[in-house]
Design a protein around this motif. Structure first.
Motif, PDB file in Angstrom:
ATOM      1  N   LYS A  20     -39.151 -72.005 -72.659  1.00  0.00           N
ATOM      2  CA  LYS A  20     -40.512 -71.465 -72.657  1.00  0.00           C
ATOM      3  C   LYS A  20     -40.750 -70.575 -71.436  1.00  0.00           C
ATOM      4  O   LYS A  20     -41.420 -69.539 -71.519  1.00  0.00           O
ATOM      5  CB  LYS A  20     -41.520 -72.616 -72.695  1.00  0.00           C
ATOM      6  N   HIS A  21     -40.165 -70.956 -70.302  1.00  0.00           N
ATOM      7  CA  HIS A  21     -40.346 -70.178 -69.075  1.00  0.00           C
ATOM      8  C   HIS A  21     -39.717 -68.795 -69.201  1.00  0.00           C
ATOM      9  O   HIS A  21     -40.348 -67.778 -68.870  1.00  0.00           O
ATOM     10  CB  HIS A  21     -39.726 -70.929 -67.891  1.00  0.00           C
ATOM     11  N   PHE A  22     -38.475 -68.744 -69.673  1.00  0.00           N
ATOM     12  CA  PHE A  22     -37.804 -67.460 -69.805  1.00  0.00           C
ATOM     13  C   PHE A  22     -38.479 -66.594 -70.869  1.00  0.00           C
ATOM     14  O   PHE A  22     -38.616 -65.382 -70.699  1.00  0.00           O
ATOM     15  CB  PHE A  22     -36.319 -67.658 -70.117  1.00  0.00           C
ATOM     16  N   GLN A  23     -38.926 -67.214 -71.965  1.00  0.00           N
ATOM     17  CA  GLN A  23     -39.627 -66.452 -73.001  1.00  0.00           C
ATOM     18  C   GLN A  23     -40.909 -65.846 -72.442  1.00  0.00           C
ATOM     19  O   GLN A  23     -41.241 -64.679 -72.739  1.00  0.00           O
ATOM     20  CB  GLN A  23     -39.932 -67.374 -74.197  1.00  0.00           C
ATOM     21  N   ALA A  24     -41.605 -66.600 -71.608  1.00  0.00           N
ATOM     22  CA  ALA A  24     -42.852 -66.100 -71.027  1.00  0.00           C
ATOM     23  C   ALA A  24     -42.609 -64.937 -70.063  1.00  0.00           C
ATOM     24  O   ALA A  24     -43.513 -64.126 -69.827  1.00  0.00           O
ATOM     25  CB  ALA A  24     -43.570 -67.230 -70.296  1.00  0.00           C
ATOM     26  N   GLN A  25     -41.387 -64.859 -69.540  1.00  0.00           N
ATOM     27  CA  GLN A  25     -41.029 -63.767 -68.638  1.00  0.00           C
ATOM     28  C   GLN A  25     -40.469 -62.558 -69.391  1.00  0.00           C
ATOM     29  O   GLN A  25     -40.011 -61.590 -68.773  1.00  0.00           O
ATOM     30  CB  GLN A  25     -39.993 -64.251 -67.616  1.00  0.00           C
ATOM     31  N   GLY A  26     -40.530 -62.598 -70.725  1.00  0.00           N
ATOM     32  CA  GLY A  26     -40.107 -61.459 -71.521  1.00  0.00           C
ATOM     33  C   GLY A  26     -38.664 -61.464 -71.954  1.00  0.00           C
ATOM     34  O   GLY A  26     -38.168 -60.461 -72.491  1.00  0.00           O
ATOM     35  N   TRP A  27     -37.969 -62.580 -71.741  1.00  0.00           N
ATOM     36  CA  TRP A  27     -36.578 -62.687 -72.143  1.00  0.00           C
ATOM     37  C   TRP A  27     -36.463 -63.081 -73.614  1.00  0.00           C
ATOM     38  O   TRP A  27     -37.362 -63.707 -74.185  1.00  0.00           O
ATOM     39  CB  TRP A  27     -35.866 -63.748 -71.307  1.00  0.00           C
ATOM     40  N   ASN A  28     -35.333 -62.729 -74.212  1.00  0.00           N
ATOM     41  CA  ASN A  28     -34.939 -63.312 -75.498  1.00  0.00           C
ATOM     42  C   ASN A  28     -34.295 -64.665 -75.207  1.00  0.00           C
ATOM     43  O   ASN A  28     -33.538 -64.816 -74.233  1.00  0.00           O
ATOM     44  CB  ASN A  28     -33.923 -62.427 -76.216  1.00  0.00           C
ATOM     45  N   VAL A  29     -34.555 -65.637 -76.061  1.00  0.00           N
ATOM     46  CA  VAL A  29     -34.042 -66.991 -75.841  1.00  0.00           C
ATOM     47  C   VAL A  29     -33.343 -67.492 -77.095  1.00  0.00           C
ATOM     48  O   VAL A  29     -33.920 -67.472 -78.192  1.00  0.00           O
ATOM     49  CB  VAL A  29     -35.183 -67.964 -75.462  1.00  0.00           C
ATOM     50  N   ILE A  30     -32.105 -67.935 -76.926  1.00  0.00           N
ATOM     51  CA  ILE A  30     -31.382 -68.642 -77.983  1.00  0.00           C
ATOM     52  C   ILE A  30     -31.479 -70.123 -77.625  1.00  0.00           C
ATOM     53  O   ILE A  30     -30.769 -70.606 -76.737  1.00  0.00           O
ATOM     54  CB  ILE A  30     -29.916 -68.185 -78.069  1.00  0.00           C
TER      55      ILE A  30
END
Length: 276
Positions: A20-30
């Protein structure tokens, strides 16, 4: 172009919060897990692919890596987070549960790492973050198996730090202290045999100490670890080890500063084992 992180063990705790943290920073997450059909929250987020990966199943690793690349084009970061803790007297553990602990925490981590390395090597870049523990630098009683795996993670990560530098790939180790997750639930495998009476005072003392308000109040939230993982991925340095949690800093500083005998005496006193 947004960067992409693949996370193992993303169904709960540190893995889920980090996703959730990386997604909130605009990253794609697998976001990978053994039972993606049970996940409801991450599936609702933009730029998140929830897919199956069991670190003990090589085919599922290959499928998850391929699915991630197909969806986002590239994997920039691997977070090896999946794992659990096996605690209890070694003598009480059946061999199949000993094997499972090492298959998950060590062999599985290596298998996932091998699964992404050809892709990262071809790109000439990448970062691999391995979740260790304060238990990779020091031990608690009854943790023969868990600490054995985390000491292994520390050693293999340090060796890979040298090995992969020539390919442009960075290795990072994150060492959390006590974290307020479900480690004591589904991520905790405790085995005991009360007929082995010699071990029972140690069992009782350890669980009494771990359950005390003093110890539980020192537990950090998973977000603390997610923040440290973010730092490790984005700080642009070749730093190898990162501690997560105030207790991790304190305990590992003490472990480094003190000789074995002094540290062990102090830890025994803290856990109430000095009275046995």
């Amino acid at each position: 172009m947004a960067q992409t992180i693949l996370i193992t063990g993303a169904s709960s705790g540190i893995g889920k919060v980090t996703a959730k943290h990386f997604q909130a920073q605009g990253w794609n997450v697998i976001a990978t897990m053994r039972s993606p059909d049970k996940e409801e929250e991450l599936t609702e987020l933009d730029n998140v692919l929830v897919t199956r990966l069991d670190v003990t199943d090589e085919a599922s690793i290959a499928d998850a890596v391929a699915a991630g690349i197909a969806r986002f084009g590239q994997i920039d970061v691997l977070l090896n987070n999946a794992g659990y803790g096996a605690y209890g007297p070694l003598e009480a553990f059946p061999m199949e549960r000993i094997q499972r602990q090492f298959d998950t925490n060590v062999i599985g981590l290596l298998a996932v790492t091998k699964g992404v390395l050809p892709h990262m090597r071809a790109n000439g870049s990448g970062t691999i973050v391995n979740i260790s523990s304060i238990g990779g630098q020091m031990t608690f009683p009854l943790g023969t198996l868990y600490h054995g795996t985390k000491f292994a993670v520390e050693g293999l990560s340090e060796a890979l730090h040298y090995e992969l530098a020539a390919a442009g790939i960075k290795i990072k180790i994150v060492e959390p202290g006590m974290i307020a997750t479900d480690f004591g639930g589904r991520s905790f495998d405790f085995v005991n045999d009360e007929a082995m009476t010699e071990y029972q005072p140690v069992v009782q003392a350890l669980f009494g100490a771990w359950g005390s308000p003093e110890m539980t109040s020192r537990a950090s939230q998973p977000q603390v670890v997610a923040d440290v993982i973010w730092q490790a991925v984005t700080d642009g340095t070749d730093t190898l080890r990162y501690r997560a949690g105030a207790d991790a800093v304190e305990l590992l500083d003490n472990r480094k500063a003190l000789d074995d005998a002094t540290f062990i005496v102090g830890l025994k006193a803290q856990l109430g084992l000095d009275k046995l």
